[in-house]
Design a protein around this motif. Structure first.
Motif, PDB file in Angstrom:
ATOM      1  N   ASP A 140      37.797  33.481  29.667  1.00 11.04           N
ATOM      2  CA  ASP A 140      36.081  33.278  29.363  1.00 11.04           C
ATOM      3  C   ASP A 140      35.664  33.770  30.042  1.00 11.04           C
ATOM      4  O   ASP A 140      36.231  34.251  31.119  1.00 11.04           O
ATOM      5  N   PHE A 141      34.097  34.280  29.564  1.00 10.69           N
ATOM      6  CA  PHE A 141      33.562  35.724  30.664  1.00 10.69           C
ATOM      7  C   PHE A 141      32.345  34.815  30.728  1.00 10.69           C
ATOM      8  O   PHE A 141      31.351  34.411  30.548  1.00 10.69           O
ATOM      9  N   GLY A 142      32.377  34.519  32.379  1.00 19.60           N
ATOM     10  CA  GLY A 142      31.287  33.942  32.611  1.00 19.60           C
ATOM     11  C   GLY A 142      30.382  34.497  34.235  1.00 19.60           C
ATOM     12  O   GLY A 142      31.352  35.448  34.596  1.00 19.60           O
ATOM     13  N   LYS A 143      30.530  33.893  35.380  1.00 21.14           N
ATOM     14  CA  LYS A 143      29.510  33.846  35.838  1.00 21.14           C
ATOM     15  C   LYS A 143      30.417  33.016  37.703  1.00 21.14           C
ATOM     16  O   LYS A 143      30.647  31.643  37.267  1.00 21.14           O
ATOM     17  N   THR A 144      30.951  33.172  38.310  1.00 21.88           N
ATOM     18  CA  THR A 144      31.147  32.576  39.677  1.00 21.88           C
ATOM     19  C   THR A 144      29.651  31.812  40.403  1.00 21.88           C
ATOM     20  O   THR A 144      28.335  31.938  39.719  1.00 21.88           O
ATOM     21  N   ARG A 145      30.348  31.056  41.041  1.00 25.07           N
ATOM     22  CA  ARG A 145      28.956  29.903  41.955  1.00 25.07           C
ATOM     23  C   ARG A 145      28.311  31.205  42.401  1.00 25.07           C
ATOM     24  O   ARG A 145      27.061  31.521  43.285  1.00 25.07           O
ATOM     25  N   MET A 146      29.187  32.321  42.566  1.00 25.53           N
ATOM     26  CA  MET A 146      28.392  32.974  43.644  1.00 25.53           C
ATOM     27  C   MET A 146      27.764  34.538  42.979  1.00 25.53           C
ATOM     28  O   MET A 146      26.783  34.741  44.005  1.00 25.53           O
ATOM     29  N   GLY A 147      27.565  34.104  41.395  1.00 21.96           N
ATOM     30  CA  GLY A 147      27.099  35.061  40.296  1.00 21.96           C
ATOM     31  C   GLY A 147      27.671  35.846  40.365  1.00 21.96           C
ATOM     32  O   GLY A 147      27.013  37.493  39.790  1.00 21.96           O
ATOM     33  N   GLU A 148      28.874  36.672  40.863  1.00 19.68           N
ATOM     34  CA  GLU A 148      30.126  37.667  40.352  1.00 19.68           C
ATOM     35  C   GLU A 148      30.026  37.444  38.548  1.00 19.68           C
ATOM     36  O   GLU A 148      31.238  36.103  37.750  1.00 19.68           O
ATOM     37  N   PRO A 149      29.846  38.458  37.888  1.00 22.55           N
ATOM     38  CA  PRO A 149      30.402  38.326  36.744  1.00 22.55           C
ATOM     39  C   PRO A 149      31.865  38.171  36.952  1.00 22.55           C
ATOM     40  O   PRO A 149      32.799  38.968  37.467  1.00 22.55           O
ATOM     41  N   THR A 150      33.055  37.354  35.813  1.00 21.48           N
ATOM     42  CA  THR A 150      33.983  37.450  35.980  1.00 21.48           C
ATOM     43  C   THR A 150      34.748  36.411  35.036  1.00 21.48           C
ATOM     44  O   THR A 150      33.784  35.998  34.012  1.00 21.48           O
ATOM     45  N   ILE A 151      35.837  37.322  34.626  1.00 22.87           N
ATOM     46  CA  ILE A 151      37.185  36.286  33.718  1.00 22.87           C
ATOM     47  C   ILE A 151      38.045  35.539  33.890  1.00 22.87           C
ATOM     48  O   ILE A 151      38.282  35.413  35.326  1.00 22.87           O
ATOM     49  N   PHE A 152      37.611  34.228  33.629  1.00 23.49           N
ATOM     50  CA  PHE A 152      38.268  33.090  34.242  1.00 23.49           C
ATOM     51  C   PHE A 152      39.613  32.868  32.902  1.00 23.49           C
ATOM     52  O   PHE A 152      39.339  32.668  32.005  1.00 23.49           O
ATOM     53  N   VAL A 153      40.149  33.055  33.816  1.00 26.12           N
ATOM     54  CA  VAL A 153      42.243  33.698  32.992  1.00 26.12           C
ATOM     55  C   VAL A 153      42.426  31.958  32.856  1.00 26.12           C
ATOM     56  O   VAL A 153      42.487  31.367  33.388  1.00 26.12           O
ATOM     57  N   SER A 154      42.951  32.134  31.366  1.00 26.82           N
ATOM     58  CA  SER A 154      43.323  30.717  30.874  1.00 26.82           C
ATOM     59  C   SER A 154      45.299  31.180  31.050  1.00 26.82           C
ATOM     60  O   SER A 154      46.372  30.788  30.389  1.00 26.82           O
ATOM     61  N   LYS A 155      45.966  32.602  30.612  1.00 27.90           N
ATOM     62  CA  LYS A 155      46.327  32.962  29.933  1.00 27.90           C
ATOM     63  C   LYS A 155      47.036  34.659  30.700  1.00 27.90           C
ATOM     64  O   LYS A 155      46.476  35.282  30.917  1.00 27.90           O
ATOM     65  N   LEU A 156      48.045  34.557  31.540  1.00 29.11           N
ATOM     66  CA  LEU A 156      48.423  35.782  31.533  1.00 29.11           C
ATOM     67  C   LEU A 156      49.448  36.323  30.961  1.00 29.11           C
ATOM     68  O   LEU A 156      50.322  36.117  31.109  1.00 29.11           O
ATOM     69  N   THR A 157      49.598  38.564  31.239  1.00 35.90           N
ATOM     70  CA  THR A 157      50.527  38.316  30.953  1.00 35.90           C
ATOM     71  C   THR A 157      50.866  39.736  31.952  1.00 35.90           C
ATOM     72  O   THR A 157      49.908  41.139  31.471  1.00 35.90           O
ATOM     73  N   PHE A 158      51.880  40.493  31.977  1.00 37.43           N
ATOM     74  CA  PHE A 158      52.504  41.087  32.570  1.00 37.43           C
ATOM     75  C   PHE A 158      52.800  42.226  32.238  1.00 37.43           C
ATOM     76  O   PHE A 158      53.734  42.545  31.223  1.00 37.43           O
ATOM     77  N   LEU A 159      51.584  43.793  32.417  1.00 36.45           N
ATOM     78  CA  LEU A 159      52.171  44.557  31.246  1.00 36.45           C
ATOM     79  C   LEU A 159      52.532  46.008  32.296  1.00 36.45           C
ATOM     80  O   LEU A 159      52.719  47.203  31.350  1.00 36.45           O
ATOM     81  N   GLY A 160      53.370  45.926  33.254  1.00 33.07           N
ATOM     82  CA  GLY A 160      54.257  46.540  34.278  1.00 33.07           C
ATOM     83  C   GLY A 160      53.464  47.059  35.262  1.00 33.07           C
ATOM     84  O   GLY A 160      52.382  46.454  36.246  1.00 33.07           O
ATOM     85  N   LYS A 161      54.848  47.287  35.996  1.00 30.39           N
ATOM     86  CA  LYS A 161      55.155  47.124  38.246  1.00 30.39           C
ATOM     87  C   LYS A 161      54.614  48.761  38.653  1.00 30.39           C
ATOM     88  O   LYS A 161      55.597  49.414  37.588  1.00 30.39           O
ATOM     89  N   SER A 162      53.204  48.561  39.504  1.00 30.72           N
ATOM     90  CA  SER A 162      54.436  49.548  40.454  1.00 30.72           C
ATOM     91  C   SER A 162      55.206  49.931  41.203  1.00 30.72           C
ATOM     92  O   SER A 162      54.254  48.882  41.805  1.00 30.72           O
ATOM     93  N   LEU A 163      55.580  50.724  41.339  1.00 26.83           N
ATOM     94  CA  LEU A 163      56.590  50.710  42.671  1.00 26.83           C
ATOM     95  C   LEU A 163      56.684  51.275  43.513  1.00 26.83           C
ATOM     96  O   LEU A 163      56.919  51.101  44.472  1.00 26.83           O
ATOM     97  N   LEU A 164      55.208  52.548  43.647  1.00 29.56           N
ATOM     98  CA  LEU A 164      54.613  52.911  45.212  1.00 29.56           C
ATOM     99  C   LEU A 164      53.461  52.600  45.718  1.00 29.56           C
ATOM    100  O   LEU A 164      52.345  52.004  44.321  1.00 29.56           O
ATOM    101  N   PRO A 165      52.871  52.257  46.996  1.00 30.97           N
ATOM    102  CA  PRO A 165      51.749  51.981  46.616  1.00 30.97           C
ATOM    103  C   PRO A 165      50.105  52.780  46.244  1.00 30.97           C
ATOM    104  O   PRO A 165      49.887  53.648  46.047  1.00 30.97           O
ATOM    105  N   HIS A 166      49.162  51.868  46.319  1.00 31.84           N
ATOM    106  CA  HIS A 166      47.861  52.969  45.244  1.00 31.84           C
ATOM    107  C   HIS A 166      47.166  52.360  46.646  1.00 31.84           C
ATOM    108  O   HIS A 166      47.428  51.182  47.174  1.00 31.84           O
ATOM    109  N   PRO A 167      45.935  53.326  47.153  1.00 34.91           N
ATOM    110  CA  PRO A 167      45.498  53.066  47.735  1.00 34.91           C
ATOM    111  C   PRO A 167      44.141  51.549  47.440  1.00 34.91           C
ATOM    112  O   PRO A 167      43.845  51.546  46.621  1.00 34.91           O
ATOM    113  N   ASP A 168      44.119  50.614  48.827  1.00 39.97           N
ATOM    114  CA  ASP A 168      43.056  50.059  48.842  1.00 39.97           C
ATOM    115  C   ASP A 168      41.579  50.168  50.001  1.00 39.97           C
ATOM    116  O   ASP A 168      41.664  51.226  50.083  1.00 39.97           O
TER     117      ASP A 168
END
Length: 515
Positions: A140-168
């Motif tokens: 579902d798409f809504g807001k958290t208590r902090m007001g951030e637009p968020t997808i509240f997940v009911s189901k996860l699907t893994f689509l691909g692994k990254s084997l090398l690090p990405h920048p944070d």
């Protein structure tokens, strides 16, 4: 998005989600190897859960940009149902809830994963996530208590692994050369790079649409040429084994397009790569994109009108005003654009007339140019580059510089009654040449003479050290009076996207090999 900065030297291994960017390739390879092993271990754990770590088809997902436009103020139970796919670009845990940001090419959105909502397997999978992994979410798409637009997940699907690090957000993408060598990361983590890329695509699409509406047809000419012609430039040479002949990567599109005019295709264009074995600078790349077009029964004034309208169509396509920022300056593209004669500009900036041979030679010697055995028109143009182009750089409007010395233009028709002047223009914007156009020379006798004159004394390795006899033969079969235009697509994209170096509008500019 928060500006990403580079950590150097690379941080010690602190977890599979960390950043491992460093300018030292040896250090980087060692750190990457450590991260890759940790992530490979996680990949095996994902497999142990009965999941494919490389993903499967995931239909029906919505662009994140579209999801962000949905109402997010509905009470629980009335929230819009959404499905999204994207790359993990940020992650943070909090008790039995996990927050991540996923990104696709339309935007970024926060995702909340709760242990209760996704079940034991989904929660275990969540613990194996790394920055850069690809996932699909339903929720579902809504807001958290902090007001951030968020997808509240009911189901996860893994689509691909990254084997090398990405920048944070603490490390990664400040080093320009790293970004150019890793454009795939630059597109994800530098929003301006993706935006610039998509706007360039819109510019090219707008040019095609504009020309198509005018009745032009697009063709594809050969990239390998037996004779490198159509421009004065040094080519890249290759060899065809079966025919045992040397060939050249094309330096221009011109001569094959003109053959098509002889064949009766009266409005023709090509947008394609050309290759010149020359220098690299903020406005030059050895491989670049050129638009060339030709219109039967037109001339260089026809091309001025076309160029102006075509560029304005591209500006309309990417949005914004005709007054556009470029660096610290503003370019005013509002029509009509200025038109200035080459000879008038030359006299204005040098005090000499272009046909004053003694005066031009004296002016050249005053600034240290060698005048011995130098053709007068060549000397004139050297002075133009030194004296006039800096003046053109001060102008904040596009300017058509027209009526060039004929000796500089072997493929150009001479002005009626003025054999020393060629019907040619160059479009300058902030001192940078963006377009070049001619009233094309369709007289095969004069064309052959000018070819031979131009080739005299050229070194064998120079591009036009051989005459394209078949092109002259084609002209002898009759080419109509024609206007022709060439536009540097990369330079035009620079100007319209507020970019000061050509390598930022080319997805994969030429770089030295990594050591």
């Amino acid at each position: 998005m928060t500006r990403i900065h580079c950590l150097s030297p690379a941080p010690a291994l602190a977890g599979a989600s960390g950043s491992a960017f460093t300018k030292d390739p040896a250090v980087s390879d060692a750190v990457d190897s450590n991260f890759e092993q940790v992530r490979t271990d996680k990949l095996k754990k994902i497999e142990a859960l009965g999941l494919d770590p490389w993903g499967q088809r995931f239909d029906g997902h919505q662009p994140i940009g579209d999801i962000r436009k949905l109402p997010d103020d509905k009470p629980e139970g009335e929230r819009p149902k959404v499905r999204a796919a994207g790359r993990i670009v940020q992650r943070r845990g909090q008790g039995k809830a996990f927050f991540i940001d996923i990104w696709d090419w339309t935007g970024k959105v926060q995702v909340m994963i709760g242990q209760k909502q996704v079940g034991d397997q989904g929660w275990e999978l969540t613990q194996l996530f790394d920055l850069g992994d690809l996932i699909g979410v339903d929720g579902d798409f809504g807001k958290t208590r902090m007001g951030e637009p968020t997808i509240f997940v009911s189901k996860l699907t893994f689509l691909g692994k990254s084997l090398l690090p990405h920048p944070d957000k603490w490390g990664g993408m400040a080093d320009i050369e790293f970004r150019l060598r890793h454009r795939y990361l630059d597109l994800v983590y530098s929003p301006e790079t993706l935006d610039r890329t998509l706007r360039r695509i819109q510019i090219v699409r707008a040019i095609r649409t504009h020309l198509d509406k005018l009745g032009y047809v697009e063709v594809e000419g050969p990239t390998l040429h037996a004779i490198a012609g159509g421009a004065a430039a040094r080519p890249f040479i290759t060899h065809h084994n079966t025919l045992d002949i040397d060939l050249y990567l094309r330096i221009a599109l011109e001569l094959h397009l003109k053959r098509l005019l002889v064949g009766g295709i009266e409005k023709v264009y090509e947008i394609g790569r050309v290759f010149r074995n020359e220098g690299i600078s903020p406005t030059h790349n050895p491989e670049f994109t050129m638009l060339e077009l030709y219109q039967a029964y037109g001339n260089y004034e026809t091309m001025m009108e076309l160029t102006e309208k075509m560029v304005l169509a591209a500006i309309d396509a990417i949005g914004g005003e005709q007054k556009r920022p470029h660096g610290e300056r503003t370019i005013d593209f509002a029509p009509p654009w200025d038109r200035k004669k080459y000879g008038d500009l030359f006299q204005q900036c040098t005090g000499k007339a272009i046909d004053d041979r003694a005066g031009v030679a004296a002016a050249a010697r005053e600034i240290g140019l060698n005048t011995q055995n130098t053709d007068h028109d060549v000397l004139v143009h050297k002075l133009f580059e030194i004296k006039v182009e800096p003046y053109l750089e001060t102008l904040d409007r596009p300017v058509f510089v027209h009526d060039y010395p004929a000796g500089l233009c072997p493929l150009t028709k001479r002005k009626a009654g003025q054999p020393g002047i060629a019907e040619r223009f160059e479009l300058y914007v902030l001192g940078m040449e963006v377009a070049n156009a001619y009233t094309e020379l369709n007289d095969p006798i004069t064309q052959e003479q000018t070819f031979r004159q131009q080739l005299a004394g050229l070194a064998e390795e120079d591009s036009m050290a051989k005459m394209d006899a078949d092109f002259v033969r084609a002209l002898k079969h009759g080419m109509p009076p024609t206007g022709g235009l060439g536009v540097g697509i990369d330079r035009l994209a620079m100007l319209l996207t507020n970019t000061t170096t050509i390598r930022d509008v080319i997805l994969f500019p030429l770089l030295r090999p990594e050591k």
